[in-house]
Design an enzyme around this catalytic site. Structure first.
Site, PDB file in Angstrom:
ATOM      1  N   LEU A   1       0.844  -1.197   0.000  1.00  0.00           N
ATOM      2  CA  LEU A   1       0.000   0.000   0.000  1.00  0.00           C
ATOM      3  C   LEU A   1       0.883   1.252   0.000  1.00  0.00           C
ATOM      4  N   GLY A   2       0.267   2.400  -0.215  1.00  0.00           N
ATOM      5  CA  GLY A   2       1.023   3.659  -0.166  1.00  0.00           C
ATOM      6  C   GLY A   2       1.243   4.294  -1.524  1.00  0.00           C
TER       7      GLY A   2
ATOM      8  N   LYS B   1      12.240  12.007  -0.032  1.00  0.00           N
ATOM      9  CA  LYS B   1      12.541  12.824   1.160  1.00  0.00           C
ATOM     10  C   LYS B   1      13.581  12.150   2.047  1.00  0.00           C
TER      11      LYS B   1
ATOM     12  N   GLY C   1      -6.879  -4.504 -10.254  1.00  0.00           N
ATOM     13  CA  GLY C   1      -8.328  -4.433 -10.386  1.00  0.00           C
ATOM     14  C   GLY C   1      -8.729  -3.958 -11.766  1.00  0.00           C
TER      15      GLY C   1
ATOM     16  N   ALA D   1      13.434  20.759 -15.731  1.00  0.00           N
ATOM     17  CA  ALA D   1      13.738  21.540 -14.516  1.00  0.00           C
ATOM     18  C   ALA D   1      12.480  21.696 -13.684  1.00  0.00           C
TER      19      ALA D   1
ATOM     20  N   VAL E   1       9.925  19.671 -10.477  1.00  0.00           N
ATOM     21  CA  VAL E   1      10.087  19.314  -9.070  1.00  0.00           C
ATOM     22  C   VAL E   1      11.002  18.099  -8.896  1.00  0.00           C
ATOM     23  N   ILE E   2      10.747  17.045  -9.689  1.00  0.00           N
ATOM     24  CA  ILE E   2      11.545  15.825  -9.539  1.00  0.00           C
ATOM     25  C   ILE E   2      12.998  16.103  -9.908  1.00  0.00           C
TER      26      ILE E   2
ATOM     27  N   ALA F   1      12.767  13.579 -16.312  1.00  0.00           N
ATOM     28  CA  ALA F   1      11.699  13.995 -15.383  1.00  0.00           C
ATOM     29  C   ALA F   1      10.949  15.146 -16.025  1.00  0.00           C
TER      30      ALA F   1
ATOM     31  N   HIS G   1       9.725  33.909  18.827  1.00  0.00           N
ATOM     32  CA  HIS G   1      11.055  34.412  18.487  1.00  0.00           C
ATOM     33  C   HIS G   1      12.100  33.583  19.215  1.00  0.00           C
TER      34      HIS G   1
HETATM   35  P1  FAD Z   1      -0.585   6.910  -6.614  1.00  0.00           P
HETATM   36  O1  FAD Z   1       0.164   7.273  -5.413  1.00  0.00           O
HETATM   37  O2  FAD Z   1       0.146   6.833  -7.910  1.00  0.00           O
HETATM   38  O3  FAD Z   1      -1.252   5.513  -6.286  1.00  0.00           O
HETATM   39  C1  FAD Z   1      -1.952   4.787  -7.240  1.00  0.00           C
HETATM   40  C2  FAD Z   1      -1.822   3.326  -6.905  1.00  0.00           C
HETATM   41  O4  FAD Z   1      -2.751   2.610  -7.697  1.00  0.00           O
HETATM   42  C3  FAD Z   1      -0.458   2.716  -7.218  1.00  0.00           C
HETATM   43  O5  FAD Z   1       0.078   2.100  -6.078  1.00  0.00           O
HETATM   44  C4  FAD Z   1      -0.736   1.692  -8.312  1.00  0.00           C
HETATM   45  O6  FAD Z   1       0.053   0.525  -8.174  1.00  0.00           O
HETATM   46  C5  FAD Z   1      -2.190   1.373  -8.064  1.00  0.00           C
HETATM   47  N1  FAD Z   1      -2.919   0.915  -9.235  1.00  0.00           N
HETATM   48  C6  FAD Z   1      -2.963   1.477 -10.464  1.00  0.00           C
HETATM   49  N2  FAD Z   1      -3.804   0.788 -11.265  1.00  0.00           N
HETATM   50  C7  FAD Z   1      -4.287  -0.219 -10.510  1.00  0.00           C
HETATM   51  C8  FAD Z   1      -5.196  -1.278 -10.782  1.00  0.00           C
HETATM   52  N3  FAD Z   1      -5.796  -1.415 -11.956  1.00  0.00           N
HETATM   53  N4  FAD Z   1      -5.447  -2.149  -9.795  1.00  0.00           N
HETATM   54  C9  FAD Z   1      -4.844  -2.051  -8.580  1.00  0.00           C
HETATM   55  N5  FAD Z   1      -3.990  -1.066  -8.276  1.00  0.00           N
HETATM   56  C10 FAD Z   1      -3.733  -0.168  -9.235  1.00  0.00           C
HETATM   57  N6  FAD Z   1       3.669  14.690  -3.945  1.00  0.00           N
HETATM   58  C11 FAD Z   1       3.664  15.472  -2.864  1.00  0.00           C
HETATM   59  O7  FAD Z   1       2.613  15.983  -2.481  1.00  0.00           O
HETATM   60  N7  FAD Z   1       4.814  15.693  -2.137  1.00  0.00           N
HETATM   61  C12 FAD Z   1       5.994  15.166  -2.506  1.00  0.00           C
HETATM   62  O8  FAD Z   1       7.002  15.393  -1.840  1.00  0.00           O
HETATM   63  C13 FAD Z   1       6.035  14.348  -3.658  1.00  0.00           C
HETATM   64  N8  FAD Z   1       7.185  13.796  -4.056  1.00  0.00           N
HETATM   65  C14 FAD Z   1       7.200  12.986  -5.153  1.00  0.00           C
HETATM   66  C15 FAD Z   1       8.411  12.457  -5.570  1.00  0.00           C
HETATM   67  C16 FAD Z   1       8.476  11.645  -6.686  1.00  0.00           C
HETATM   68  C17 FAD Z   1       9.794  11.057  -7.105  1.00  0.00           C
HETATM   69  C18 FAD Z   1       7.277  11.339  -7.387  1.00  0.00           C
HETATM   70  C19 FAD Z   1       7.308  10.428  -8.576  1.00  0.00           C
HETATM   71  C20 FAD Z   1       6.066  11.875  -6.990  1.00  0.00           C
HETATM   72  C21 FAD Z   1       6.018  12.716  -5.883  1.00  0.00           C
HETATM   73  N9  FAD Z   1       4.828  13.305  -5.450  1.00  0.00           N
HETATM   74  C22 FAD Z   1       4.826  14.121  -4.361  1.00  0.00           C
HETATM   75  C23 FAD Z   1       3.557  13.071  -6.153  1.00  0.00           C
HETATM   76  C24 FAD Z   1       2.725  12.021  -5.398  1.00  0.00           C
HETATM   77  O9  FAD Z   1       3.463  10.828  -5.308  1.00  0.00           O
HETATM   78  C25 FAD Z   1       1.421  11.785  -6.100  1.00  0.00           C
HETATM   79  O10 FAD Z   1       0.745  13.010  -6.311  1.00  0.00           O
HETATM   80  C26 FAD Z   1       0.522  10.873  -5.272  1.00  0.00           C
HETATM   81  O11 FAD Z   1       1.155   9.658  -5.035  1.00  0.00           O
HETATM   82  C27 FAD Z   1      -0.802  10.652  -5.990  1.00  0.00           C
HETATM   83  O12 FAD Z   1      -1.591   9.783  -5.247  1.00  0.00           O
HETATM   84  P2  FAD Z   1      -2.659   8.849  -5.941  1.00  0.00           P
HETATM   85  O13 FAD Z   1      -3.286   8.072  -4.842  1.00  0.00           O
HETATM   86  O14 FAD Z   1      -3.512   9.623  -6.845  1.00  0.00           O
HETATM   87  O15 FAD Z   1      -1.816   7.869  -6.888  1.00  0.00           O
HETATM   88  P1  NAI Z   2       7.112  18.842 -13.619  1.00  0.00           P
HETATM   89  O1  NAI Z   2       5.880  19.087 -14.375  1.00  0.00           O
HETATM   90  O2  NAI Z   2       7.265  19.383 -12.260  1.00  0.00           O
HETATM   91  O3  NAI Z   2       8.367  19.377 -14.449  1.00  0.00           O
HETATM   92  C1  NAI Z   2       8.649  18.927 -15.716  1.00  0.00           C
HETATM   93  C2  NAI Z   2       9.628  19.879 -16.372  1.00  0.00           C
HETATM   94  O4  NAI Z   2      10.072  19.286 -17.583  1.00  0.00           O
HETATM   95  C3  NAI Z   2       9.013  21.226 -16.730  1.00  0.00           C
HETATM   96  O5  NAI Z   2       9.890  22.242 -16.353  1.00  0.00           O
HETATM   97  C4  NAI Z   2       8.830  21.127 -18.231  1.00  0.00           C
HETATM   98  O6  NAI Z   2       8.888  22.391 -18.876  1.00  0.00           O
HETATM   99  C5  NAI Z   2      10.012  20.265 -18.608  1.00  0.00           C
HETATM  100  N1  NAI Z   2       9.880  19.548 -19.863  1.00  0.00           N
HETATM  101  C6  NAI Z   2       8.773  18.988 -20.403  1.00  0.00           C
HETATM  102  N2  NAI Z   2       9.075  18.393 -21.568  1.00  0.00           N
HETATM  103  C7  NAI Z   2      10.405  18.554 -21.762  1.00  0.00           C
HETATM  104  C8  NAI Z   2      11.316  18.149 -22.774  1.00  0.00           C
HETATM  105  N3  NAI Z   2      10.904  17.443 -23.821  1.00  0.00           N
HETATM  106  N4  NAI Z   2      12.616  18.497 -22.647  1.00  0.00           N
HETATM  107  C9  NAI Z   2      13.043  19.221 -21.572  1.00  0.00           C
HETATM  108  N5  NAI Z   2      12.225  19.633 -20.594  1.00  0.00           N
HETATM  109  C10 NAI Z   2      10.918  19.296 -20.674  1.00  0.00           C
HETATM  110  O7  NAI Z   2       7.292  17.250 -13.644  1.00  0.00           O
HETATM  111  P2  NAI Z   2       8.213  16.281 -12.785  1.00  0.00           P
HETATM  112  O8  NAI Z   2       9.374  17.007 -12.229  1.00  0.00           O
HETATM  113  O9  NAI Z   2       8.441  15.111 -13.666  1.00  0.00           O
HETATM  114  O10 NAI Z   2       7.269  15.853 -11.621  1.00  0.00           O
HETATM  115  C11 NAI Z   2       5.991  15.282 -11.900  1.00  0.00           C
HETATM  116  C12 NAI Z   2       5.026  15.650 -10.831  1.00  0.00           C
HETATM  117  O11 NAI Z   2       5.281  14.914  -9.652  1.00  0.00           O
HETATM  118  C13 NAI Z   2       5.106  17.107 -10.407  1.00  0.00           C
HETATM  119  O12 NAI Z   2       4.377  17.930 -11.272  1.00  0.00           O
HETATM  120  C14 NAI Z   2       4.511  17.065  -9.062  1.00  0.00           C
HETATM  121  O13 NAI Z   2       3.131  17.150  -9.208  1.00  0.00           O
HETATM  122  C15 NAI Z   2       4.896  15.689  -8.544  1.00  0.00           C
HETATM  123  N6  NAI Z   2       6.013  15.828  -7.611  1.00  0.00           N
HETATM  124  C16 NAI Z   2       5.851  16.586  -6.501  1.00  0.00           C
HETATM  125  C17 NAI Z   2       6.880  16.759  -5.609  1.00  0.00           C
HETATM  126  C18 NAI Z   2       6.680  17.644  -4.439  1.00  0.00           C
HETATM  127  O14 NAI Z   2       5.555  17.994  -4.163  1.00  0.00           O
HETATM  128  N7  NAI Z   2       7.720  18.011  -3.720  1.00  0.00           N
HETATM  129  C19 NAI Z   2       8.163  16.103  -5.792  1.00  0.00           C
HETATM  130  C20 NAI Z   2       8.247  15.358  -7.014  1.00  0.00           C
HETATM  131  C21 NAI Z   2       7.190  15.211  -7.858  1.00  0.00           C
END
Ligand code: FAD
Ligand code: NAI
Length: 466
Positions: free
Chosen positions: A38-39, A51, A115, A182, A184-185, A271, A445
């Site tokens: 899960l998660g 993180k 599912g 450039a 978030v990831i 990314a 403070h």
């Molecule tokens: P998900 O977390 O993607 O969960 C969906 C789940 O559904 C998955 O486990 C998948 O296996 C399952 N699933 C899919 N299809 C099926 C199916 N048919 N049957 C059964 N299971 C299925 N967001 C933040 O707010 N803060 C952060 O710091 C942050 N950091 C991130 C760092 C990275 C590297 C990445 C990639 C993302 C980050 N995000 C962050 C974004 C965040 O992870 C997502 O916005 C969040 O997980 C979305 O939640 P969700 O429940 O919609 O989907």
């Molecule tokens: P992003 O949307 O944050 O950034 C993607 C970047 O790639 C943008 O700057 C975009 O202009 C650029 N880009 C798009 N196409 C390109 C190309 N062909 N060549 C070069 N640059 C290109 O997407 P990212 O970083 O992949 O993260 C995905 C999502 O995951 C985020 O939008 C965010 O919602 C979530 N996330 C949130 C985090 C947080 O809350 N701290 C941490 C990591 C992910």
């Protein structure tokens, strides 16, 4: 056949929070998850492991760089990447187990497997051993999340050319890492590997980093990252990447046209965004068609098909865990006949780099485009006593308020711990608060939160400490 009030497909922050709320409200609930844990993305390969590495690498950099020495602490740190990865995996395991416990606590059935919707009110779950179970339910909540967007012409092998999941588990510290995108990831995971010793070059299509973020904050942040050693190639279009056992050759050319450049790097992280995930979900069996990007549209979490709801990354809005969580609560409350609601104007965004970036509400660009008259209050961390004493003076806080009513419209900050502190502004905004409300609220403070207060004072021009 098992009969449910709600079957949730996907066990991420959307799905598991929906399950908890449904359990709390006495609905007979099942959650279906295919990845074996899960998660979702967040706990397994997203928010939490990233993180964990951001925290560990920040400690490492502090110990190896001038920071510790400046504080009078002399150490000779040695990187143990295997242990750094192991503690990340341990924390993730504990968190996913915690979610499993919460399912039991709230009397939610956790059904392992993938599912698929099989017509109205039916979800078929295929377990790892191939066996299938059918769940009958009054409501289906789709919470299947998202996956990395592929980059045409670049194959992710998760060896040399990696997506975020690969970048969370590199087997070594690259000498050189190219990050495409450039966003978030790119900036978070780029920071991790830069702190551990990699040379990091970010290749971005647009003329700026972090599109959508307040431009002044993004520009200041880019300067800080450049000072930290990041290299940026903006307005650059990646045209191809060739991986070998030793590294990658990545070619990009100016978006406006011109000569191509080839960079050689040990690893490339792609990314460039994420896209909704609906593979094999059986949407056609209930007549749901995702849009071009794969997104399932919603109106108050209703898909348009009776009894089928959608939340989180797979639907519209920012792809953030806390957005998915809030939608989960609202969606389940609506299913239970209550008044579920999410305020999309107040969803904070945080980038967990050092310093952090935190934003909520409208940016200056949004307000200008909408023709809203606004006032700005700003305060630099250089003038905040706690930041100064901690040698963390990069960055500033900016509060935007309506010029007539003083109601806070947005806040944007780059600086130490701003990710935690932005919650104060979220609460103020939820209460329709004015900048004066924050300015006249006693803040402890010496804390960095005083920077938010001083910025709020600045809206009416009475910042006292700068
Ligand atoms: P998900 O977390 O993607 O969960 C969906 C789940 O559904 C998955 O486990 C998948 O296996 C399952 N699933 C899919 N299809 C099926 C199916 N048919 N049957 C059964 N299971 C299925 N967001 C933040 O707010 N803060 C952060 O710091 C942050 N950091 C991130 C760092 C990275 C590297 C990445 C990639 C993302 C980050 N995000 C962050 C974004 C965040 O992870 C997502 O916005 C969040 O997980 C979305 O939640 P969700 O429940 O919609 O989907
Ligand atoms: P992003 O949307 O944050 O950034 C993607 C970047 O790639 C943008 O700057 C975009 O202009 C650029 N880009 C798009 N196409 C390109 C190309 N062909 N060549 C070069 N640059 C290109 O997407 P990212 O970083 O992949 O993260 C995905 C999502 O995951 C985020 O939008 C965010 O919602 C979530 N996330 C949130 C985090 C947080 O809350 N701290 C941490 C990591 C992910």
């Amino acid at each position: 056949m098992a009969q449910y009030d709600v079957v949730i497909i996907g066990g991420g922050p959307g799905g598991y929070n929906a399950a908890i709320r449904a359990g709390q409200l006495g609905l007979k609930t099942a959650i279906v998850e295919g990845r074996g844990k899960l998660g979702g993305t967040c706990l397994n390969v997203g928010c939490m492991p990233s993180k964990a590495l951001l925290h560990a690498s920040e400690m490492y950099e502090a110990a190896t760089g001038p920071e510790f020495a400046k504080l009078g602490i002399e150490v000779k740190p040695k990187l143990n990447l295997v242990q750094m990865m192991a503690q990340k995996a341990e924390s993730v395991e504990a968190l996913t187990k915690g979610v499993e416990f919460l399912m039991k606590k709230n009397k939610v059935d956790y059904v392992k497997g993938w599912g698929r919707i099989d017509g109205a009110g039916k979800v078929v779950v295929k377990a790892e051993d191939g066996s299938e179970t059918t769940l009958e339910t009054k409501n289906i909540v789709i919470a299947t999340g998202s996956e990395p967007t592929p980059l045409p012409g670049v194959t992710i092998d998760n060896k040399r050319v990696v997506d975020s999941t690969g970048a969370l588990s590199l087997p070594e510290v690259p000498k050189s890492l190219v990050v495409v995108g450039a966003g978030v990831i790119g900036l978070e995971l780029g920071s991790v590997w830069k702190r551990l010793g990699a040379e990091v070059t970010v290749v971005e299509y647009l003329d700026r980093i972090l599109p959508g973020t307040d431009t002044e904050v993004a520009n200041a942040f880019q300067k800080i990252l450049t000072k930290q050693g990041f290299k940026f190639s903006l307005r650059a279009k990646v045209t191809g990447a060739t991986a070998s056992a030793k590294g990658v050759k990545l070619t990009h050319e100016p978006v406006a046209g011109g000569e191509a450049t080839t960079i050689e790097a040990d690893y490339v992280l792609v990314a460039i965004g994420r896209r909704p995930y609906t593979q094999g979900l059986g949407l056609e069996t209930v007549g749901i068609t995702p849009d071009k990007r794969g997104m399932i549209a919603n109106d108050h979490y209703k898909t348009g098909v009776d009894g089928v709801w959608v939340i989180g990354d797979v639907t519209s809005g920012p792809m953030l865990a806390h957005k998915a969580e809030d939608e989960a609560v609202a969606c389940i409350e609506l299913i239970a006949g209550k008044a579920g609601h999410v305020n999309y104007d107040i969803i904070p965004g945080v980038i967990y780099t050092s310093p952090e970036v935190a934003t909520v509400g409208k940016t200056e660009e949004d307000l200008k485009a909408a023709g809203v008259a606004y006032k700005v209050g700003k305060f630099p961390f250089l003038a905040n006593s706690r930041a100064k004493i901690n040698h963390e003076t990069d960055g500033f806080v900016k509060v935007l308020a309506d010029a007539k009513t003083d109601r806070i419209l947005g806040a944007h900050a780059v600086g130490p711990n701003v990710g935690d502190m932005i919650a104060e502004i979220c609460v103020a905004m939820e209460f329709g608060g004015a900048s004066e409300d924050v300015a006249r609220t006693c803040h402890p403070h010496p804390t960095r939160s005083e920077a938010f207060r001083q910025a709020a004072m600045g809206v009416e021009g009475w910042t006292m400490q700068a």
